[in-house]
Write an enzyme that holds these catalytic residues in place. Sequence first.
Site, PDB file in Angstrom:
ATOM      1  N   VAL A   1      94.181  -2.945 -12.556  1.00  0.00           N
ATOM      2  CA  VAL A   1      93.567  -1.645 -12.227  1.00  0.00           C
ATOM      3  C   VAL A   1      93.922  -1.161 -10.833  1.00  0.00           C
ATOM      4  O   VAL A   1      93.745  -0.009 -10.491  1.00  0.00           O
ATOM      5  CB  VAL A   1      92.031  -1.695 -12.321  1.00  0.00           C
ATOM      6  N   GLY A   2      94.412  -2.053 -10.006  1.00  0.00           N
ATOM      7  CA  GLY A   2      94.726  -1.559  -8.663  1.00  0.00           C
ATOM      8  C   GLY A   2      95.488  -2.648  -7.954  1.00  0.00           C
ATOM      9  O   GLY A   2      95.324  -3.823  -8.282  1.00  0.00           O
TER      10      GLY A   2
ATOM     11  N   GLY B   1      97.372  -3.943  -0.674  1.00  0.00           N
ATOM     12  CA  GLY B   1      98.583  -4.410   0.015  1.00  0.00           C
ATOM     13  C   GLY B   1      99.043  -5.719  -0.571  1.00  0.00           C
ATOM     14  O   GLY B   1     100.022  -5.798  -1.310  1.00  0.00           O
ATOM     15  N   PHE B   2      98.261  -6.767  -0.349  1.00  0.00           N
ATOM     16  CA  PHE B   2      98.698  -8.105  -0.771  1.00  0.00           C
ATOM     17  C   PHE B   2      97.848  -8.600  -1.928  1.00  0.00           C
ATOM     18  O   PHE B   2      97.838  -9.761  -2.226  1.00  0.00           O
ATOM     19  CB  PHE B   2      98.574  -9.071   0.404  1.00  0.00           C
TER      20      PHE B   2
ATOM     21  N   LYS C   1      96.292  -7.962  -6.072  1.00  0.00           N
ATOM     22  CA  LYS C   1      96.357  -7.258  -7.362  1.00  0.00           C
ATOM     23  C   LYS C   1      94.981  -7.435  -7.977  1.00  0.00           C
ATOM     24  O   LYS C   1      94.392  -8.517  -7.866  1.00  0.00           O
ATOM     25  CB  LYS C   1      97.437  -7.940  -8.218  1.00  0.00           C
ATOM     26  N   VAL C   2      94.420  -6.388  -8.562  1.00  0.00           N
ATOM     27  CA  VAL C   2      93.083  -6.495  -9.173  1.00  0.00           C
ATOM     28  C   VAL C   2      93.223  -6.264 -10.669  1.00  0.00           C
ATOM     29  O   VAL C   2      93.765  -5.233 -11.085  1.00  0.00           O
ATOM     30  CB  VAL C   2      92.099  -5.482  -8.568  1.00  0.00           C
TER      31      VAL C   2
ATOM     32  N   LYS D   1      90.497 -10.370  -8.262  1.00  0.00           N
ATOM     33  CA  LYS D   1      91.405 -10.027  -7.169  1.00  0.00           C
ATOM     34  C   LYS D   1      92.323 -11.219  -6.998  1.00  0.00           C
ATOM     35  O   LYS D   1      91.862 -12.332  -6.739  1.00  0.00           O
ATOM     36  CB  LYS D   1      90.602  -9.768  -5.890  1.00  0.00           C
TER      37      LYS D   1
ATOM     38  N   ASP E   1      85.243  -1.663   8.120  1.00  0.00           N
ATOM     39  CA  ASP E   1      86.223  -0.812   7.425  1.00  0.00           C
ATOM     40  C   ASP E   1      85.507   0.084   6.412  1.00  0.00           C
ATOM     41  O   ASP E   1      85.905   0.183   5.260  1.00  0.00           O
ATOM     42  CB  ASP E   1      87.295  -1.684   6.740  1.00  0.00           C
TER      43      ASP E   1
HETATM   44  C1  LIG Z   1      90.830  -0.083  -1.535  1.00  0.00           C
HETATM   45  N1  LIG Z   1      91.340   0.246  -2.850  1.00  0.00           N
HETATM   46  C2  LIG Z   1      92.539   1.084  -2.863  1.00  0.00           C
HETATM   47  C3  LIG Z   1      91.584  -0.999  -3.620  1.00  0.00           C
HETATM   48  C4  LIG Z   1      91.241  -0.741  -5.064  1.00  0.00           C
HETATM   49  C5  LIG Z   1      91.593  -1.969  -5.907  1.00  0.00           C
HETATM   50  C6  LIG Z   1      91.172  -1.757  -7.360  1.00  0.00           C
HETATM   51  C7  LIG Z   1      89.705  -1.396  -7.462  1.00  0.00           C
HETATM   52  N2  LIG Z   1      89.237  -1.212  -8.809  1.00  0.00           N
HETATM   53  C8  LIG Z   1      89.744  -0.121  -9.520  1.00  0.00           C
HETATM   54  O1  LIG Z   1      90.621   0.608  -9.042  1.00  0.00           O
HETATM   55  N3  LIG Z   1      89.255   0.174 -10.768  1.00  0.00           N
HETATM   56  C9  LIG Z   1      88.504  -0.732 -11.509  1.00  0.00           C
HETATM   57  C10 LIG Z   1      87.779  -1.717 -10.674  1.00  0.00           C
HETATM   58  C11 LIG Z   1      86.703  -2.349 -11.238  1.00  0.00           C
HETATM   59  N4  LIG Z   1      86.025  -3.267 -10.578  1.00  0.00           N
HETATM   60  C12 LIG Z   1      86.415  -3.632  -9.335  1.00  0.00           C
HETATM   61  C13 LIG Z   1      85.662  -4.629  -8.699  1.00  0.00           C
HETATM   62  C14 LIG Z   1      86.012  -5.087  -7.477  1.00  0.00           C
HETATM   63  C15 LIG Z   1      87.131  -4.570  -6.817  1.00  0.00           C
HETATM   64  C16 LIG Z   1      87.469  -5.088  -5.480  1.00  0.00           C
HETATM   65  C17 LIG Z   1      86.507  -5.870  -4.793  1.00  0.00           C
HETATM   66  C18 LIG Z   1      86.814  -6.371  -3.549  1.00  0.00           C
HETATM   67 CL1  LIG Z   1      85.650  -7.287  -2.676  1.00  0.00          CL
HETATM   68  C19 LIG Z   1      88.049  -6.121  -2.953  1.00  0.00           C
HETATM   69  O2  LIG Z   1      88.333  -6.624  -1.722  1.00  0.00           O
HETATM   70  C20 LIG Z   1      88.984  -5.350  -3.653  1.00  0.00           C
HETATM   71 CL2  LIG Z   1      90.529  -5.031  -2.926  1.00  0.00          CL
HETATM   72  C21 LIG Z   1      88.712  -4.830  -4.902  1.00  0.00           C
HETATM   73  C22 LIG Z   1      87.890  -3.570  -7.402  1.00  0.00           C
HETATM   74  C23 LIG Z   1      87.527  -3.052  -8.674  1.00  0.00           C
HETATM   75  C24 LIG Z   1      88.208  -1.998  -9.355  1.00  0.00           C
HETATM   76  C25 LIG Z   1      89.325  -0.215  -6.572  1.00  0.00           C
HETATM   77  C26 LIG Z   1      89.733  -0.471  -5.145  1.00  0.00           C
END
Ligand SMILES: CN(C)C[C@H]1CC[C@H](N2C(=O)NCc3cnc4ccc(-c5cc(Cl)c(O)c(Cl)c5)cc4c32)CC1
Length: 338
Positions: free
Chosen positions: A18-19, A22-23, A25-26, A41, A130
Amino acid sequence: KISPYAALDGLYELHETVGSGGFAKVKVATHVLTGDKVAIKIMDKKQLGEDLPRIHLEIEAMKHLSHQHICKLYQVIETDAKIFMVLEYCPGGELFDYIDRLEEEEARIFFREIVSAVAYIHEMGYAHRDLKPENLLLDDEQKLKLIDFGLCANPSGGMDQRLATCCGSPAYAAPELVSGRQYLGSEADIWSMGVLLYALLCGFLPFDDENLSTLYRKIQSGKYEKPEWLSEGSRNLLASMLQVEPKRRITVRYLLSHPWLIGDHPHPIDPTSIYKKVGVDEDVITEIAVHQGKSRVAVRQSVCEWSYDYLTATYFLLVMRKLKGRPVRLLPKVTTLG
Ligand SMILES: CN(C)C[C@H]1CC[C@H](N2C(=O)NCc3cnc4ccc(-c5cc(Cl)c(O)c(Cl)c5)cc4c32)CC1
Protein backbone atom coordinates in the site's frame (compact mmCIF):
# COMPACT_ATOMS: atom_id res chain seq x y z
CA LYS A 1 15.57 -19.77 -3.13
CA ILE A 2 13.39 -19.09 -0.09
CA SER A 3 10.83 -16.29 -0.13
CA PRO A 4 12.05 -13.04 1.47
CA TYR A 5 8.93 -13.25 3.62
CA ALA A 6 9.45 -16.80 4.89
CA ALA A 7 9.48 -15.40 8.44
CA LEU A 8 5.74 -14.66 8.07
CA ASP A 9 4.70 -18.12 6.78
CA GLY A 10 1.73 -19.54 8.64
CA LEU A 11 1.43 -16.39 10.77
CA TYR A 12 0.32 -13.75 8.26
CA GLU A 13 -1.12 -13.92 4.73
CA LEU A 14 0.41 -11.07 2.72
CA HIS A 15 -1.75 -8.91 0.44
CA GLU A 16 -1.11 -5.77 -1.64
CA THR A 17 1.67 -3.26 -1.06
CA VAL A 18 0.00 0.00 0.00
CA GLY A 19 2.88 2.38 0.34
CA SER A 20 6.59 2.55 0.24
CA GLY A 21 8.33 5.24 2.23
CA GLY A 22 12.05 5.84 1.79
CA PHE A 23 13.51 2.63 3.15
CA ALA A 24 10.27 0.86 4.09
CA LYS A 25 7.55 -1.02 2.20
CA VAL A 26 4.10 -1.35 3.80
CA LYS A 27 1.93 -4.35 2.91
CA VAL A 28 -1.59 -5.20 4.07
CA ALA A 29 -1.76 -8.68 5.63
CA THR A 30 -4.14 -10.96 7.51
CA HIS A 31 -3.24 -12.25 10.99
CA VAL A 32 -4.09 -15.94 10.52
CA LEU A 33 -5.35 -16.79 14.05
CA THR A 34 -7.88 -13.93 14.24
CA GLY A 35 -8.51 -13.26 10.54
CA ASP A 36 -7.95 -9.54 11.31
CA LYS A 37 -6.17 -7.19 8.89
CA VAL A 38 -2.83 -5.68 9.85
CA ALA A 39 -0.23 -3.52 8.11
CA ILE A 40 3.32 -4.83 7.93
CA LYS A 41 6.17 -2.34 7.55
CA ILE A 42 9.05 -4.22 5.91
CA MET A 43 12.59 -2.89 5.98
CA ASP A 44 15.73 -4.28 4.41
CA LYS A 45 18.65 -4.01 6.85
CA LYS A 46 21.25 -3.52 4.11
CA GLN A 47 19.25 -0.60 2.62
CA LEU A 48 18.76 0.87 6.10
CA GLY A 49 22.52 1.24 6.61
CA GLU A 50 23.18 3.88 9.25
CA ASP A 51 19.39 4.41 9.63
CA LEU A 52 19.14 1.05 11.44
CA PRO A 53 19.45 2.63 14.91
CA ARG A 54 16.52 4.96 14.00
CA ILE A 55 14.31 1.91 13.41
CA HIS A 56 15.28 0.38 16.73
CA LEU A 57 14.46 3.76 18.31
CA GLU A 58 11.03 3.76 16.58
CA ILE A 59 10.35 0.18 17.75
CA GLU A 60 11.36 0.92 21.36
CA ALA A 61 9.21 4.07 21.38
CA MET A 62 6.17 2.27 19.94
CA LYS A 63 6.48 -0.54 22.51
CA HIS A 64 5.99 2.06 25.24
CA LEU A 65 3.26 4.06 23.51
CA SER A 66 -0.14 2.31 23.67
CA HIS A 67 -2.88 4.86 22.98
CA GLN A 68 -6.15 4.94 21.03
CA HIS A 69 -4.79 7.63 18.67
CA ILE A 70 -1.37 6.07 18.11
CA CYS A 71 -0.90 3.30 15.55
CA LYS A 72 -0.43 0.15 17.65
CA LEU A 73 2.68 -2.00 17.23
CA TYR A 74 1.68 -5.69 17.53
CA GLN A 75 4.78 -7.70 16.68
CA VAL A 76 8.39 -7.27 15.59
CA ILE A 77 10.16 -9.95 13.52
CA GLU A 78 13.86 -9.49 12.86
CA THR A 79 15.78 -11.81 10.51
CA ASP A 80 19.39 -11.36 9.41
CA ALA A 81 18.20 -9.48 6.32
CA LYS A 82 14.91 -7.83 7.27
CA ILE A 83 12.87 -6.16 10.01
CA PHE A 84 9.09 -6.61 10.00
CA MET A 85 6.88 -4.31 12.11
CA VAL A 86 3.33 -5.64 12.39
CA LEU A 87 1.08 -2.62 12.90
CA GLU A 88 -2.55 -1.59 13.42
CA TYR A 89 -4.37 -1.46 10.05
CA CYS A 90 -5.59 2.04 9.08
CA PRO A 91 -7.72 1.66 5.92
CA GLY A 92 -8.89 5.28 5.94
CA GLY A 93 -5.66 6.54 4.41
CA GLU A 94 -3.81 9.72 5.34
CA LEU A 95 -5.40 12.80 6.94
CA PHE A 96 -3.50 14.65 4.19
CA ASP A 97 -6.09 13.39 1.66
CA TYR A 98 -8.92 15.01 3.64
CA ILE A 99 -7.38 18.46 3.85
CA ASP A 100 -9.33 20.89 1.74
CA ARG A 101 -10.43 23.45 4.32
CA LEU A 102 -12.59 21.61 6.88
CA GLU A 103 -15.52 23.19 8.76
CA GLU A 104 -14.45 24.42 12.20
CA GLU A 105 -16.24 21.59 14.06
CA GLU A 106 -14.73 18.92 11.75
CA ALA A 107 -11.25 20.38 12.33
CA ARG A 108 -11.95 20.49 16.09
CA ILE A 109 -12.88 16.78 16.22
CA PHE A 110 -9.70 15.75 14.36
CA PHE A 111 -7.53 18.15 16.35
CA ARG A 112 -8.87 16.94 19.73
CA GLU A 113 -7.63 13.45 18.81
CA ILE A 114 -4.20 14.79 17.80
CA VAL A 115 -3.90 16.76 21.08
CA SER A 116 -4.89 13.65 23.04
CA ALA A 117 -2.14 11.59 21.35
CA VAL A 118 0.56 14.28 21.70
CA ALA A 119 -0.34 14.98 25.36
CA TYR A 120 0.03 11.25 26.06
CA ILE A 121 3.39 11.10 24.21
CA HIS A 122 4.74 14.12 26.12
CA GLU A 123 3.53 12.69 29.46
CA MET A 124 5.41 9.48 28.60
CA GLY A 125 8.58 11.56 28.18
CA TYR A 126 8.69 11.42 24.38
CA ALA A 127 8.38 13.93 21.53
CA HIS A 128 7.24 12.94 18.04
CA ARG A 129 9.19 15.62 16.09
CA ASP A 130 7.62 14.86 12.72
CA LEU A 131 3.96 15.84 13.17
CA LYS A 132 2.35 16.39 9.76
CA PRO A 133 -0.86 15.23 7.98
CA GLU A 134 1.01 12.43 6.14
CA ASN A 135 1.75 10.89 9.54
CA LEU A 136 -1.87 10.84 10.65
CA LEU A 137 -3.91 7.90 9.34
CA LEU A 138 -7.58 7.04 9.73
CA ASP A 139 -8.77 3.63 10.95
CA ASP A 140 -11.97 1.81 9.98
CA GLU A 141 -13.94 4.03 12.37
CA GLN A 142 -12.47 7.29 10.99
CA LYS A 143 -10.39 7.73 14.15
CA LEU A 144 -6.93 9.29 13.81
CA LYS A 145 -3.80 7.19 14.36
CA LEU A 146 -0.37 8.80 14.64
CA ILE A 147 2.40 6.94 12.80
CA ASP A 148 6.12 7.11 12.00
CA PHE A 149 8.00 7.42 15.28
CA GLY A 150 11.30 7.18 13.43
CA LEU A 151 12.24 10.68 14.63
CA CYS A 152 10.66 10.24 18.03
CA ALA A 153 12.98 11.39 20.77
CA ASN A 154 13.12 10.22 24.31
CA PRO A 155 16.27 12.05 25.41
CA SER A 156 17.88 10.10 28.24
CA GLY A 157 17.78 13.32 30.30
CA GLY A 158 14.00 13.40 30.02
CA MET A 159 12.10 16.07 28.11
CA ASP A 160 14.19 19.01 29.18
CA GLN A 161 17.38 17.69 27.66
CA ARG A 162 17.98 19.80 24.54
CA LEU A 163 17.90 18.14 21.15
CA ALA A 164 20.22 19.24 18.39
CA THR A 165 19.49 17.03 15.40
CA CYS A 166 17.49 18.93 12.87
CA CYS A 167 14.71 16.74 11.49
CA GLY A 168 11.09 16.58 10.41
CA SER A 169 9.54 18.31 7.41
CA PRO A 170 10.50 21.97 6.81
CA ALA A 171 6.99 23.44 6.43
CA TYR A 172 6.03 22.04 9.86
CA ALA A 173 9.38 22.78 11.54
CA ALA A 174 9.62 25.28 14.41
CA PRO A 175 11.72 28.49 14.08
CA GLU A 176 14.28 27.34 16.69
CA LEU A 177 14.69 24.12 14.72
CA VAL A 178 15.24 25.77 11.31
CA SER A 179 17.63 28.26 12.97
CA GLY A 180 19.77 25.29 13.99
CA ARG A 181 19.44 26.24 17.66
CA GLN A 182 19.03 23.58 20.34
CA TYR A 183 15.36 22.95 21.04
CA LEU A 184 12.90 21.03 23.21
CA GLY A 185 11.06 18.30 21.30
CA SER A 186 7.82 19.05 23.15
CA GLU A 187 7.94 22.76 22.19
CA ALA A 188 8.72 21.92 18.55
CA ASP A 189 5.76 19.50 18.53
CA ILE A 190 3.41 22.32 19.63
CA TRP A 191 4.56 24.51 16.72
CA SER A 192 4.00 21.62 14.26
CA MET A 193 0.52 21.13 15.71
CA GLY A 194 -0.16 24.82 15.06
CA VAL A 195 0.85 24.38 11.41
CA LEU A 196 -1.34 21.25 11.27
CA LEU A 197 -4.40 23.03 12.70
CA TYR A 198 -3.87 25.94 10.28
CA ALA A 199 -3.76 23.47 7.36
CA LEU A 200 -6.99 21.81 8.58
CA LEU A 201 -8.81 25.16 8.93
CA CYS A 202 -7.47 26.84 5.79
CA GLY A 203 -6.61 24.05 3.35
CA PHE A 204 -3.13 25.48 2.76
CA LEU A 205 0.09 26.00 4.78
CA PRO A 206 0.84 29.10 6.93
CA PHE A 207 4.49 29.14 5.82
CA ASP A 208 5.22 27.95 2.30
CA ASP A 209 7.83 28.62 -0.37
CA GLU A 210 9.63 26.45 -2.87
CA ASN A 211 12.87 28.18 -1.95
CA LEU A 212 14.04 26.59 1.32
CA SER A 213 15.83 29.64 2.74
CA THR A 214 12.81 31.87 1.94
CA LEU A 215 10.62 29.29 3.70
CA TYR A 216 12.93 29.38 6.73
CA ARG A 217 12.76 33.20 6.82
CA LYS A 218 8.96 33.10 6.74
CA ILE A 219 8.92 30.57 9.61
CA GLN A 220 11.35 32.67 11.65
CA SER A 221 9.22 35.77 11.07
CA GLY A 222 6.20 33.94 12.48
CA LYS A 223 3.97 35.98 10.16
CA TYR A 224 1.20 34.20 8.29
CA GLU A 225 -2.03 35.03 6.44
CA LYS A 226 -5.28 35.01 8.46
CA PRO A 227 -8.09 34.27 5.96
CA GLU A 228 -11.33 36.11 6.80
CA TRP A 229 -13.18 32.84 7.48
CA LEU A 230 -10.99 32.13 10.55
CA SER A 231 -13.01 32.71 13.74
CA GLU A 232 -11.70 34.79 16.64
CA GLY A 233 -11.29 31.65 18.77
CA SER A 234 -9.25 29.77 16.15
CA ARG A 235 -7.05 32.83 15.50
CA ASN A 236 -6.24 33.01 19.26
CA LEU A 237 -5.47 29.30 19.46
CA LEU A 238 -3.25 29.42 16.36
CA ALA A 239 -1.43 32.48 17.73
CA SER A 240 -0.73 30.67 21.03
CA MET A 241 0.84 27.71 19.18
CA LEU A 242 2.67 29.64 16.43
CA GLN A 243 4.72 31.70 18.87
CA VAL A 244 8.27 32.17 17.51
CA GLU A 245 9.65 32.33 21.07
CA PRO A 246 9.35 28.70 22.34
CA LYS A 247 8.93 29.80 25.95
CA ARG A 248 5.85 31.88 25.02
CA ARG A 249 4.27 28.92 23.21
CA ILE A 250 1.26 27.19 24.83
CA THR A 251 2.01 23.75 26.34
CA VAL A 252 -0.01 20.63 25.53
CA ARG A 253 -1.43 20.55 29.06
CA TYR A 254 -3.11 23.95 28.49
CA LEU A 255 -4.35 22.75 25.10
CA LEU A 256 -6.34 19.98 26.81
CA SER A 257 -8.76 22.55 28.26
CA HIS A 258 -8.42 25.35 25.69
CA PRO A 259 -11.89 26.97 25.11
CA TRP A 260 -11.69 26.60 21.30
CA LEU A 261 -10.90 22.89 21.64
CA ILE A 262 -13.75 22.38 24.10
CA GLY A 263 -16.28 24.17 21.87
CA ASP A 264 -19.63 22.70 22.80
CA HIS A 265 -18.05 19.34 23.68
CA PRO A 266 -19.07 18.44 27.23
CA HIS A 267 -15.56 17.88 28.58
CA PRO A 268 -11.85 18.75 28.17
CA ILE A 269 -9.67 16.44 26.09
CA ASP A 270 -8.73 13.26 27.94
CA PRO A 271 -5.14 12.15 27.15
CA THR A 272 -5.33 8.90 29.13
CA SER A 273 -4.92 5.71 27.14
CA ILE A 274 -7.91 3.33 26.91
CA TYR A 275 -5.46 0.42 27.17
CA LYS A 276 -4.84 -1.07 30.60
CA LYS A 277 -1.68 0.28 32.20
CA VAL A 278 -1.09 -2.81 34.26
CA GLY A 279 -2.45 -6.34 34.15
CA VAL A 280 -4.02 -8.24 31.30
CA ASP A 281 -7.53 -8.79 29.96
CA GLU A 282 -8.76 -12.09 31.46
CA ASP A 283 -11.32 -12.80 28.67
CA VAL A 284 -8.53 -12.62 26.11
CA ILE A 285 -6.25 -14.83 28.23
CA THR A 286 -9.07 -17.38 28.52
CA GLU A 287 -9.76 -17.45 24.76
CA ILE A 288 -6.06 -18.00 23.99
CA ALA A 289 -5.70 -20.67 26.72
CA VAL A 290 -8.74 -22.61 25.48
CA HIS A 291 -7.57 -22.33 21.87
CA GLN A 292 -4.08 -23.56 22.72
CA GLY A 293 -5.18 -26.12 25.33
CA LYS A 294 -2.94 -24.46 27.91
CA SER A 295 -3.64 -23.24 31.46
CA ARG A 296 -4.57 -19.56 31.91
CA VAL A 297 -1.64 -19.20 34.34
CA ALA A 298 0.82 -20.36 31.64
CA VAL A 299 -0.73 -18.10 28.96
CA ARG A 300 -0.86 -15.10 31.32
CA GLN A 301 2.81 -15.62 32.18
CA SER A 302 3.89 -15.75 28.49
CA VAL A 303 1.74 -12.74 27.53
CA CYS A 304 3.24 -10.70 30.37
CA GLU A 305 6.71 -11.14 28.94
CA TRP A 306 5.56 -8.67 26.20
CA SER A 307 8.11 -10.13 23.79
CA TYR A 308 6.21 -8.66 20.80
CA ASP A 309 6.06 -12.09 19.20
CA TYR A 310 3.01 -13.76 17.61
CA LEU A 311 1.42 -14.26 21.04
CA THR A 312 1.71 -10.52 21.79
CA ALA A 313 0.12 -9.74 18.41
CA THR A 314 -2.70 -12.24 19.02
CA TYR A 315 -3.31 -10.80 22.51
CA PHE A 316 -3.43 -7.16 21.28
CA LEU A 317 -5.69 -8.00 18.31
CA LEU A 318 -8.19 -9.72 20.64
CA VAL A 319 -8.05 -6.71 23.02
CA MET A 320 -8.78 -4.41 20.04
CA ARG A 321 -11.73 -6.64 19.06
CA LYS A 322 -13.11 -6.42 22.59
CA LEU A 323 -12.73 -2.60 22.63
CA LYS A 324 -14.67 -2.44 19.35
CA GLY A 325 -17.42 -4.73 20.67
CA ARG A 326 -16.47 -7.56 18.33
CA PRO A 327 -16.35 -11.22 19.50
CA VAL A 328 -13.14 -12.22 21.29
CA ARG A 329 -12.67 -15.32 19.15
CA LEU A 330 -9.73 -17.18 17.55
CA LEU A 331 -10.30 -19.13 14.33
CA PRO A 332 -10.11 -22.92 14.68
CA LYS A 333 -6.63 -24.18 13.91
CA VAL A 334 -6.37 -25.49 10.38
CA THR A 335 -3.80 -28.30 10.47
CA THR A 336 -2.36 -28.35 6.98
CA LEU A 337 -1.85 -32.06 6.33
CA GLY A 338 1.44 -33.30 4.88
C1 LIG B 1 4.32 8.75 5.39
N1 LIG B 1 3.63 8.03 4.34
C2 LIG B 1 3.90 8.49 2.98
C3 LIG B 1 3.92 6.58 4.45
C4 LIG B 1 2.68 5.81 4.07
C5 LIG B 1 2.98 4.31 4.06
C6 LIG B 1 1.71 3.52 3.76
C7 LIG B 1 0.60 3.87 4.73
N2 LIG B 1 -0.62 3.13 4.52
C8 LIG B 1 -1.32 3.37 3.34
O1 LIG B 1 -0.88 4.13 2.47
N3 LIG B 1 -2.54 2.78 3.13
C9 LIG B 1 -2.99 1.70 3.89
C10 LIG B 1 -2.39 1.65 5.24
C11 LIG B 1 -3.06 0.92 6.20
N4 LIG B 1 -2.57 0.79 7.42
C12 LIG B 1 -1.38 1.33 7.73
C13 LIG B 1 -0.91 1.13 9.04
C14 LIG B 1 0.29 1.60 9.42
C15 LIG B 1 1.10 2.30 8.53
C16 LIG B 1 2.41 2.81 8.99
C17 LIG B 1 2.67 2.82 10.39
C18 LIG B 1 3.89 3.28 10.83
CL1 LIG B 1 4.22 3.35 12.52
C19 LIG B 1 4.86 3.73 9.94
O2 LIG B 1 6.06 4.18 10.41
C20 LIG B 1 4.58 3.71 8.57
CL2 LIG B 1 5.78 4.26 7.45
C21 LIG B 1 3.37 3.25 8.09
C22 LIG B 1 0.67 2.54 7.23
C23 LIG B 1 -0.60 2.08 6.81
C24 LIG B 1 -1.17 2.30 5.52
C25 LIG B 1 0.33 5.37 4.81
C26 LIG B 1 1.60 6.12 5.12
